[in-house]
Design a protein around this motif. Structure first.
Motif, PDB file in Angstrom:
ATOM      1  N   GLU A 172       0.692  -1.177  -0.074  1.00 21.26           N
ATOM      2  CA  GLU A 172       0.185   0.092   0.090  1.00 21.26           C
ATOM      3  C   GLU A 172       0.914   1.397   0.046  1.00 21.26           C
ATOM      4  OE1 GLU A 172      -3.998   1.179  -0.206  1.00 21.26           O
ATOM      5  OE2 GLU A 172      -3.177  -0.856  -0.326  1.00 21.26           O
TER       6      GLU A 172
ATOM      7  N   SER B 166       1.970   1.713  -3.522  1.00 26.05           N
ATOM      8  CA  SER B 166       0.946   1.890  -4.484  1.00 26.05           C
ATOM      9  C   SER B 166       0.737   3.500  -4.484  1.00 26.05           C
ATOM     10  CB  SER B 166      -0.104   1.274  -4.381  1.00 26.05           C
ATOM     11  OG  SER B 166      -0.833   1.231  -3.297  1.00 26.05           O
ATOM     12  N   ARG B 167       0.840   3.994  -2.990  1.00 28.08           N
ATOM     13  CA  ARG B 167       0.357   5.443  -2.873  1.00 28.08           C
ATOM     14  C   ARG B 167       1.731   6.292  -3.064  1.00 28.08           C
ATOM     15  NH1 ARG B 167      -4.792   5.519   0.928  1.00 28.08           N
ATOM     16  NH2 ARG B 167      -5.653   3.538   0.817  1.00 28.08           N
TER      17      ARG B 167
ATOM     18  N   ILE C  85      -3.807   3.927   6.646  1.00 30.60           N
ATOM     19  CA  ILE C  85      -2.846   5.009   6.064  1.00 30.60           C
ATOM     20  C   ILE C  85      -2.930   6.412   6.403  1.00 30.60           C
ATOM     21  CG2 ILE C  85      -2.401   5.802   3.828  1.00 30.60           C
ATOM     22  CD1 ILE C  85      -1.216   2.896   4.217  1.00 30.60           C
TER      23      ILE C  85
ATOM     24  N   MET D 208      -8.018  -0.402   5.559  1.00 25.88           N
ATOM     25  CA  MET D 208      -6.778   0.239   5.284  1.00 25.88           C
ATOM     26  C   MET D 208      -6.730   1.672   5.002  1.00 25.88           C
ATOM     27  SD  MET D 208      -3.550  -0.484   4.623  1.00 25.88           S
ATOM     28  CE  MET D 208      -3.295  -2.135   4.008  1.00 25.88           C
ATOM     29  N   ASP D 209      -7.734   2.368   4.660  1.00 27.61           N
ATOM     30  CA  ASP D 209      -7.815   3.879   4.532  1.00 27.61           C
ATOM     31  C   ASP D 209      -7.200   4.648   5.626  1.00 27.61           C
ATOM     32  OD1 ASP D 209      -8.130   3.696   1.517  1.00 27.61           O
ATOM     33  OD2 ASP D 209      -9.946   3.963   1.750  1.00 27.61           O
TER      34      ASP D 209
END
Length: 228
Positions: free
Chosen positions: A135, A138-139, A212, A208-209
């Protein structure tokens, strides 16, 4: 538990309240009723699943035929892995879940259930780290290091410049008293120097959001407070 057969009774999961109710407090929006592939049953307000279930996975609760505990856990855990973890702590074991999975191939969610069984066998910690690192990449989140060594300890993931340590916890059923004590002693040694954020497999797969957002806001806050 999911019904086998059809009628006007409420979802038969109520017959296993002592097993699944502590695992998931949310009532189902749509009740699922299983009927044989060749059946012609109807059930208003329900979602019918036409399939054949292995005879070992059909049991009776309060006069209603329902799926066995192991098959119910497998299917209820899709998208809610904490149900499997809690069931493994008190009500079943991995071998029982594997056997139920093998007896009922090709069902909806079977591939995800197999993945959860593999994760459960290894405690989910290393897989959780891979999910979070993926993650980050990807971000395009930068400044972190995996398996960072500090003071005789290895931190799962660290933002070394900001002294933010991210620790991934495995599934609860894998934990014992000695492991619990080691983790707490380790955290006590690290805490005076580091800001520690701990996440579970369920955090990383179901929210997950939020994870993060919490990590980035913590790192940004510390960066802004550091002297330039």
């Amino acid at each position: 538990m999911r019904r086998v057969g059809c009628g006007n009774e409420r979802r038969a999961q109520r017959g296993s309240r002592g097993v699944l109710a502590p695992c998931d407090s949310e009532a189902p929006i749509i009740i699922e009723v299983t009927t044989p592939r060749k059946g012609r049953s109807r059930a208003e307000g329900c979602r019918l699943r036409r399939r054949d279930i292995h005879s070992k996975d059909i049991v009776e609760r309060r006069g209603i035929r329902v799926t066995s505990l192991d098959l119910t856990v497998l299917e209820a855990s899709i998208g809610k892995a904490h149900i499997m973890d809690r069931a493994l702590q008190r009500h079943t074991n991995l071998e029982g879940l594997r056997q139920a999975d093998a007896r009922n191939p090709g069902r909806a969610g079977a591939s995800e259930a197999k993945r959860l069984l593999k994760v459960a066998a290894h405690g989910a910690r290393s897989e959780g780290e891979r999910l979070l690192i993926g993650e980050f990449r990807s971000r395009d989140i930068r400044g972190w290091v995996a398996n960072f060594r500090w003071g005789g300890y290895e931190l799962d993931i660290a933002f070394a410049a900001e002294m933010v340590a991210i620790e991934i916890d495995g599934w609860a059923y894998h934990s014992d008293h000695d492991a619990f004590q080691r983790d707490r002693s380790r955290q006590n040694d690290i805490t005076p120097n580091w800001t520690i954020l701990r996440y579970t497999w369920f955090d990383l797969t179901e929210r997950m959001d939020h994870v993060i957002a919490e990590i980035t806001s913590t790192v940004d806050r510390i960066r802004c407070s550091q002297p330039r």
